[in-house]
Design an enzyme around this catalytic site. Structure first.
Site, mmCIF file in Angstrom:
data_model
loop_
_atom_site.group_PDB
_atom_site.id
_atom_site.type_symbol
_atom_site.label_atom_id
_atom_site.label_comp_id
_atom_site.label_asym_id
_atom_site.label_seq_id
_atom_site.Cartn_x
_atom_site.Cartn_y
_atom_site.Cartn_z
ATOM 1 C CG HIS A 15 -68.463 -43.499 5.280
ATOM 2 N ND1 HIS A 15 -69.148 -43.791 4.105
ATOM 3 C CD2 HIS A 15 -69.086 -44.217 6.248
ATOM 4 C CE1 HIS A 15 -70.124 -44.645 4.379
ATOM 5 N NE2 HIS A 15 -70.108 -44.927 5.669
ATOM 6 C CG HIS A 17 -71.665 -45.713 10.440
ATOM 7 N ND1 HIS A 17 -72.897 -45.408 9.910
ATOM 8 C CD2 HIS A 17 -70.904 -46.136 9.400
ATOM 9 C CE1 HIS A 17 -72.882 -45.654 8.608
ATOM 10 N NE2 HIS A 17 -71.695 -46.093 8.268
ATOM 11 C CG LEU A 18 -69.420 -40.642 15.618
ATOM 12 C CD1 LEU A 18 -69.447 -39.134 15.870
ATOM 13 C CD2 LEU A 18 -68.270 -41.289 16.383
ATOM 14 N NE ARG A 19 -73.307 -48.197 14.762
ATOM 15 C CZ ARG A 19 -73.439 -48.460 13.474
ATOM 16 N NH1 ARG A 19 -74.123 -47.651 12.676
ATOM 17 N NH2 ARG A 19 -72.906 -49.529 12.952
ATOM 18 C CG ASN A 43 -76.497 -45.545 9.452
ATOM 19 O OD1 ASN A 43 -75.715 -44.779 10.011
ATOM 20 N ND2 ASN A 43 -76.179 -46.793 9.172
ATOM 21 C CE LYS A 101 -74.255 -43.189 2.682
ATOM 22 N NZ LYS A 101 -73.729 -43.875 3.854
ATOM 23 C CG HIS A 138 -74.740 -48.290 0.862
ATOM 24 N ND1 HIS A 138 -74.024 -48.757 1.932
ATOM 25 C CD2 HIS A 138 -74.997 -49.376 0.089
ATOM 26 C CE1 HIS A 138 -73.855 -50.070 1.814
ATOM 27 N NE2 HIS A 138 -74.456 -50.472 0.691
ATOM 28 C CG HIS A 176 -68.891 -47.855 1.831
ATOM 29 N ND1 HIS A 176 -69.648 -48.090 0.711
ATOM 30 C CD2 HIS A 176 -69.784 -47.694 2.837
ATOM 31 C CE1 HIS A 176 -70.927 -48.078 1.044
ATOM 32 N NE2 HIS A 176 -71.031 -47.824 2.324
ATOM 33 C CG LEU A 221 -73.582 -55.069 3.635
ATOM 34 C CD1 LEU A 221 -75.053 -54.870 3.966
ATOM 35 C CD2 LEU A 221 -73.425 -55.958 2.386
ATOM 36 C CG ASP A 249 -68.535 -47.959 6.329
ATOM 37 O OD1 ASP A 249 -69.403 -47.411 7.036
ATOM 38 O OD2 ASP A 249 -68.766 -48.973 5.629
ATOM 39 C CG HIS A 253 -73.139 -53.521 14.279
ATOM 40 N ND1 HIS A 253 -74.428 -53.061 14.164
ATOM 41 C CD2 HIS A 253 -72.541 -53.244 13.101
ATOM 42 C CE1 HIS A 253 -74.613 -52.539 12.957
ATOM 43 N NE2 HIS A 253 -73.470 -52.631 12.293
ATOM 44 C CB ALA A 265 -73.399 -55.295 7.371
HETATM 45 N N1 LIG Z 1 -70.813 -50.556 6.377
HETATM 46 C C1 LIG Z 1 -71.544 -51.377 7.072
HETATM 47 O O1 LIG Z 1 -71.389 -52.594 6.919
HETATM 48 N N2 LIG Z 1 -72.473 -50.945 7.963
HETATM 49 C C2 LIG Z 1 -72.849 -49.584 8.221
HETATM 50 C C3 LIG Z 1 -73.773 -49.024 7.193
HETATM 51 C C4 LIG Z 1 -73.111 -48.711 5.866
HETATM 52 O O2 LIG Z 1 -72.174 -47.909 5.806
HETATM 53 O O3 LIG Z 1 -73.532 -49.241 4.832
HETATM 54 C C5 LIG Z 1 -73.513 -49.503 9.588
HETATM 55 O O4 LIG Z 1 -74.101 -48.469 9.913
HETATM 56 O O5 LIG Z 1 -73.415 -50.480 10.354
HETATM 57 ZN ZN LIG Z 2 -71.104 -46.477 6.413
HETATM 58 ZN ZN LIG Z 3 -72.844 -47.879 3.383
#
Ligand SMILES: NC(=O)N[C@@H](CC(=O)O)C(=O)O
Ligand SMILES: [Zn+2]
Ligand SMILES: [Zn+2]
Length: 345
Positions: A15, A17-19, A43, A101, A138, A176, A221, A249, A253, A265
């Protein structure tokens, strides 16, 4: 078990996030340093909803890797109420997309395009069940009358239990997880239903968000929960139960997006992920269970081969930088300016 050196099969992150764009270029090497593969969350803005978009994104990730790295991004599609069963068939046949997802609309970062009513995607879930494509969830309700700390538990009661009954063969991952209720549900589920657990939910309880003042860098989150839930997660992760596997996760940011009147978050942990899990497992006296959780249960769940090379962790403390580059800005990493007990040699 106490030890100062630990060699394990190379882990994967199920899990992540690489943006995108310059931000992607700043963070992807942190993951590739330790993990062989990662499930990459879709996302983005706009979200990655088709196989063609996922394959473009995959090429951008590979292009962002330092030369000579062998990291493999495992792509996912973002489920919307417009997703078609045909796109699911394409995903299954692609060899590049490994899951879909589900974001309840409004639940988290960039979830506006998510699903408002699960009944609207039943034909898609039916196709996923048939093709054996996992649904990654999620798992939080968005009902404003439900307390934020109860949203995962309410999701299990209101949505997950009915979904399991309607689609008994659907492969699912509750992402998560943060509560004892989620641990209990997953532990009792069949082998094609699993859960990821983050390092930060293993290491922290919700007091961290308010220690001496409001701490935006501990806001994610699902939000951190009380200590009894943290203990249930540690118990699950270190138990050897194959339902539970590693998913950081890691969600970077920019500093100004977190330190704001309405902060985003997400917690960035990719710079030290396996080291942080090692701390959590060591605290539980279960370092001997780290390899199964980090390197075996995930590939077994996804039906992928386990990695064959290894990494070596050493009990040698290092200090996390105060900030890390993040596109044209920077982000505040987990443990910024503080020590981490383990390092990768
Ligand atoms: N976990 C988080 O708090 N944020 C994640 C999104 C997610 O996994 O819910 C994100 O993309 O910033
Ligand atoms: Zn996530
Ligand atoms: Zn999530």
């Amino acid at each position: 078990m106490s030890s100062t050196r630990l060699e394990i099969i190379r882990p994967d992150d199920w899990h992540l996030h690489l943006r995108d764009g310059a931000a992607l270029g700043s963070v992807v090497a942190d993951t590739a340093r330790q993990f062989a593969r990662a499930i990459v969350m879709p996302n983005l803005k706009p979200p990655v909803t088709t196989v063609a978009q996922a394959e473009d994104y995959r090429r951008r990730i590979l292009a962002g890797l330092p030369a000579g790295t062998r990291f493999q991004p495992l792509m996912t599609l973002y489920l919307t109420e417009a997703t078609t069963p045909e796109e699911i068939a394409r995903a299954k046949a692609s060899g590049t997309v490994f899951a879909v997802k589900y974001y309840p609309a409004g639940a988290t970062t960039n979830s506006q395009a998510g699903v408002r009513d699960l009944a609207h995607v039943y034909p898609v879930l039916e196709a996923m069940e048939r093709h054996g494509l996992p649904l990654l969830m999620h798992g939080e309700v968005t009902d404003p009358t439900v307390d934020i700390f109860d949203r995962e538990h309410a999701f299990i009661e209101r949505h997950l239990i009915p979904l399991r009954a309607r689609f008994p063969e659907l492969r699912m991952v509750l992402e998560h997880i943060t509560t004892g209720a989620a641990v209990d549900f997953i532990r009792e589920a069949p082998a094609h239903v699993g859960a990821t657990i983050t390092a930060h939910h293993l290491l922290l309880n919700r007091n961290a968000i308010f220690e001496g003042g409001i701490r935006p860098h501990y806001y994610c989150l699902p939000v951190l929960k009380r200590e009894t839930h943290r203990q249930a997660l540690v118990e699950a992760a270190t138990s050897g139960d194959p339902h539970f596997f590693l998913g950081t996760d890691s969600a970077p940011h920019a500093q100004q997006a977190k330190e704001a009147a309405c902060g985003c978050a997400g917690i960035y942990t990719a710079h030290a992920a396996i080291e942080l899990y090692a701390e959590a497992f060591e605290q539980a006296g279960k370092l001997d269970q780290l390899e199964a959780f980090a390197s075996f249960h995930g590939p077994d769940f996804y039906g992928l081969p386990r990695n064959t090379d290894t990494i070596v962790l050493e009990r040698k403390s290092w200090t996390v930088p105060d900030t890390l580059p993040f596109g044209d800005s920077h982000c505040i990493p987990f443990r910024a300016g503080q020590a981490i007990a383990w390092s990768i040699t």
